[in-house]
Design a protein around this motif. Sequence first.
Motif, PDB file in Angstrom:
ATOM      1  N   ALA A  16       0.823  -1.207   0.000  1.00  0.00           N
ATOM      2  CA  ALA A  16       0.000   0.000   0.000  1.00  0.00           C
ATOM      3  C   ALA A  16       0.858   1.258   0.000  1.00  0.00           C
ATOM      4  CB  ALA A  16      -0.925   0.000   1.220  1.00  0.00           C
ATOM      5  N   THR A  17       2.114   1.150   0.442  1.00  0.00           N
ATOM      6  CA  THR A  17       2.987   2.319   0.460  1.00  0.00           C
ATOM      7  C   THR A  17       3.603   2.584  -0.911  1.00  0.00           C
ATOM      8  OG1 THR A  17       4.917   0.999   1.121  1.00  0.00           O
ATOM      9  CG2 THR A  17       3.531   1.889   2.875  1.00  0.00           C
ATOM     10  N   LYS A  18       3.417   1.669  -1.866  1.00  0.00           N
ATOM     11  CA  LYS A  18       4.007   1.825  -3.199  1.00  0.00           C
ATOM     12  C   LYS A  18       2.890   2.059  -4.218  1.00  0.00           C
ATOM     13  CE  LYS A  18       7.735  -1.350  -1.921  1.00  0.00           C
ATOM     14  NZ  LYS A  18       8.374  -2.639  -2.203  1.00  0.00           N
ATOM     15  N   ILE A  19       2.282   3.184  -4.108  1.00  0.00           N
ATOM     16  CA  ILE A  19       1.145   3.503  -4.969  1.00  0.00           C
ATOM     17  C   ILE A  19       1.641   4.307  -6.164  1.00  0.00           C
ATOM     18  CG2 ILE A  19      -1.131   4.565  -5.077  1.00  0.00           C
ATOM     19  CD1 ILE A  19      -1.101   4.417  -1.959  1.00  0.00           C
ATOM     20  N   GLN A  20       1.340   3.802  -7.346  1.00  0.00           N
ATOM     21  CA  GLN A  20       1.749   4.486  -8.571  1.00  0.00           C
ATOM     22  C   GLN A  20       0.559   5.227  -9.175  1.00  0.00           C
ATOM     23  OE1 GLN A  20       4.108   1.918 -11.294  1.00  0.00           O
ATOM     24  NE2 GLN A  20       3.705   0.281  -9.806  1.00  0.00           N
ATOM     25  N   ARG A  21       0.841   6.353  -9.775  1.00  0.00           N
ATOM     26  CA  ARG A  21      -0.183   7.057 -10.547  1.00  0.00           C
ATOM     27  C   ARG A  21       0.093   6.793 -12.025  1.00  0.00           C
ATOM     28  NH1 ARG A  21      -1.028  11.895 -13.322  1.00  0.00           N
ATOM     29  NH2 ARG A  21      -3.120  12.816 -13.076  1.00  0.00           N
ATOM     30  N   LEU A  22      -0.772   6.001 -12.644  1.00  0.00           N
ATOM     31  CA  LEU A  22      -0.607   5.646 -14.048  1.00  0.00           C
ATOM     32  C   LEU A  22      -1.472   6.535 -14.926  1.00  0.00           C
ATOM     33  CD1 LEU A  22      -0.791   1.725 -13.894  1.00  0.00           C
ATOM     34  CD2 LEU A  22       1.216   3.215 -13.643  1.00  0.00           C
ATOM     35  N   VAL A  23      -0.965   6.873 -16.077  1.00  0.00           N
ATOM     36  CA  VAL A  23      -1.737   7.591 -17.089  1.00  0.00           C
ATOM     37  C   VAL A  23      -1.585   6.823 -18.393  1.00  0.00           C
ATOM     38  CG1 VAL A  23      -2.131   9.755 -18.305  1.00  0.00           C
ATOM     39  CG2 VAL A  23      -1.263   9.794 -15.951  1.00  0.00           C
ATOM     40  N   SER A  24      -2.694   6.318 -18.912  1.00  0.00           N
ATOM     41  CA  SER A  24      -2.650   5.522 -20.138  1.00  0.00           C
ATOM     42  C   SER A  24      -2.496   6.429 -21.356  1.00  0.00           C
ATOM     43  CB  SER A  24      -3.932   4.697 -20.262  1.00  0.00           C
ATOM     44  OG  SER A  24      -5.013   5.538 -20.624  1.00  0.00           O
ATOM     45  N   SER A  25      -2.313   5.801 -22.515  1.00  0.00           N
ATOM     46  CA  SER A  25      -2.155   6.587 -23.749  1.00  0.00           C
ATOM     47  C   SER A  25      -3.424   7.359 -24.089  1.00  0.00           C
ATOM     48  CB  SER A  25      -1.773   5.666 -24.911  1.00  0.00           C
ATOM     49  OG  SER A  25      -2.777   4.688 -25.119  1.00  0.00           O
ATOM     50  N   CYS A  26      -4.582   6.902 -23.601  1.00  0.00           N
ATOM     51  CA  CYS A  26      -5.849   7.612 -23.824  1.00  0.00           C
ATOM     52  C   CYS A  26      -6.147   8.616 -22.722  1.00  0.00           C
ATOM     53  CB  CYS A  26      -7.007   6.622 -23.913  1.00  0.00           C
ATOM     54  SG  CYS A  26      -6.999   5.610 -25.418  1.00  0.00           S
ATOM     55  N   GLY A  27      -5.209   8.775 -21.799  1.00  0.00           N
ATOM     56  CA  GLY A  27      -5.401   9.743 -20.736  1.00  0.00           C
ATOM     57  C   GLY A  27      -6.180   9.230 -19.543  1.00  0.00           C
ATOM     58  N   ILE A  28      -6.387   7.927 -19.445  1.00  0.00           N
ATOM     59  CA  ILE A  28      -7.083   7.344 -18.299  1.00  0.00           C
ATOM     60  C   ILE A  28      -6.113   7.296 -17.117  1.00  0.00           C
ATOM     61  CG2 ILE A  28      -8.392   5.384 -17.423  1.00  0.00           C
ATOM     62  CD1 ILE A  28      -9.680   6.749 -19.836  1.00  0.00           C
ATOM     63  N   VAL A  29      -6.512   7.872 -15.992  1.00  0.00           N
ATOM     64  CA  VAL A  29      -5.665   7.939 -14.801  1.00  0.00           C
ATOM     65  C   VAL A  29      -6.122   6.893 -13.795  1.00  0.00           C
ATOM     66  CG1 VAL A  29      -4.874   9.383 -12.885  1.00  0.00           C
ATOM     67  CG2 VAL A  29      -5.255  10.392 -15.153  1.00  0.00           C
ATOM     68  N   ALA A  30      -5.163   6.190 -13.185  1.00  0.00           N
ATOM     69  CA  ALA A  30      -5.487   5.211 -12.146  1.00  0.00           C
ATOM     70  C   ALA A  30      -4.417   5.217 -11.079  1.00  0.00           C
ATOM     71  CB  ALA A  30      -5.621   3.814 -12.745  1.00  0.00           C
ATOM     72  N   TRP A  31      -4.821   5.018  -9.841  1.00  0.00           N
ATOM     73  CA  TRP A  31      -3.883   4.726  -8.765  1.00  0.00           C
ATOM     74  C   TRP A  31      -3.713   3.215  -8.710  1.00  0.00           C
ATOM     75  CZ3 TRP A  31      -5.081   8.166  -3.873  1.00  0.00           C
ATOM     76  CH2 TRP A  31      -4.932   9.513  -4.224  1.00  0.00           C
ATOM     77  N   PHE A  32      -2.457   2.767  -8.647  1.00  0.00           N
ATOM     78  CA  PHE A  32      -2.178   1.343  -8.863  1.00  0.00           C
ATOM     79  C   PHE A  32      -1.178   0.829  -7.841  1.00  0.00           C
ATOM     80  CE2 PHE A  32       0.650  -1.679 -11.363  1.00  0.00           C
ATOM     81  CZ  PHE A  32      -0.143  -2.793 -11.123  1.00  0.00           C
ATOM     82  N   VAL A  33      -1.499  -0.318  -7.263  1.00  0.00           N
ATOM     83  CA  VAL A  33      -0.575  -1.054  -6.404  1.00  0.00           C
ATOM     84  C   VAL A  33      -0.321  -2.401  -7.053  1.00  0.00           C
ATOM     85  CG1 VAL A  33      -0.211  -2.162  -4.164  1.00  0.00           C
ATOM     86  CG2 VAL A  33      -1.317   0.078  -4.290  1.00  0.00           C
ATOM     87  N   GLN A  34       0.920  -2.636  -7.494  1.00  0.00           N
ATOM     88  CA  GLN A  34       1.270  -3.917  -8.112  1.00  0.00           C
ATOM     89  C   GLN A  34       1.583  -4.916  -7.002  1.00  0.00           C
ATOM     90  OE1 GLN A  34       4.416  -3.689 -10.982  1.00  0.00           O
ATOM     91  NE2 GLN A  34       4.110  -5.778 -11.717  1.00  0.00           N
TER      92      GLN A  34
END
Length: 460
Positions: A16-34
């Motif tokens: 939970a401490t390694k949260i990434q902010r991803l932005v896809s090529s279409c501009g979709i934003v997501a908070w992501f924990v792998q």
Amino acid sequence: MLASPRSLSATGTRAATKIQRLVSSCGIVAWFVQDATVPLIAMEYAFGGGATQDPTDKPGVGYMVSGLLDEGSGDLDSQTFHERLDRRAIELSFGSTRDHLRGALLTLEDNRDEAFDLLRMALTSPRFDAADVERIRASMLANLRRDSTDPSSLANRKFLEVAFNDHPYAREARGTIESVPKIDVADLKGYVRRVMAKDTLKIAVVGDVDPEALCKLLDRTFGGLPAMAESMPVPDVVAATPPQRVFIPLDVPQTVVAFGGPGVRRSEPDFMAAYVVNHILGSTGLTSRLFREVREKRGLAYSVHERLVWMDHSAIFVGNSGTPADRADETVEQIEKQARRIAEEGPTQQELDDAKSYLRGSQMLALNTSSKLARTLLQHQLDKLPIDYVKKHNAVVDAVTLEDAKRAAQRLWGQGLLTIIVGRSPMGAARSTTVPSAATSSSAEQLGATPSPEIPAKPN
């Protein structure tokens, strides 16, 4: 309701401490924990809108949409769509709150392509077949008829009407017996077109997938949605000022009490102090002041609790209790007494220390599954919190001082309570010393205004 997934290990919780902010090529934003601890992917997402975007004369449209999105899409009818889900153990769920249309997905990593594809179809080409619409409509009406004689439902509905008057928050999110029969397919399609758009979309994902693959899945799933929502403006509102009391006569064995008043918005500096001191007065545990004074010492009620409810355009605190009809006055008197006392005196230092200790520990329990973590990260986005708030939460709790708590207590309860009482007139109540059954105790969640990221059960 989405079933509980397998628990994350300690490694997964630390993720939970390694949260990434991803932005896809279409501009979709997501908070992501792998997290590859288990081969699962959990996603939670929300569109701005919810019940506030229902037509004024047709409350319940958004709720009906949430019940129909997985009832067939594209060239798949309802039965075929659900067979596809069941075959791969894919779980999709949808729900409508007052401010958001929400959804959740849970799938094994091996089935991710089909899972995201079925979700894409549900969002972009829902069928709204006549048979499915009428089945969901019948379920909604059956629930509304039952609620029309249920004291908890009546109390909570009246509370919102009094608190919010003519604001959209006062409307019944699940519709009314009068409005639901008038909802047609054009209303459902119009709601989807206006509300489900990329500019209000928030997404959180936790699971066994790499960032590049996830971005492609997000583009494929959400990329075809409209760019901009066509939302009706919703004004900010402050709940009605207490004290007020409303009595609704109903011939039932147990009297239900709903009580509350204006709360503290999530963005306000006093929010965490209010959250901590509200835990002291009315948490659902066995140590709150209300539990001790109303339940434990006097046996007036099986359950009495209170919670903060924060929304996009307002905030309230709301509590519920159920009591024998002949002891309703005494129950209300004790609730008001405890609210008045903590407003005047504040909590003790020991109460504050104990509450902070509990809230720090409960933070980890709230993150112990992939779905819970995704749900929490989504709520942080909706609350406009920073992406690293999971790490900051306990420090924010610890920073609450006794003076902060006293100030918040005075703000919350200093004006008294807005109280709704549903049941028999005390003069006509039979004498009874029986503590009410747990099954009939009411919950603030029935208000439909709860900020909890839990997705409401769909009508079926």
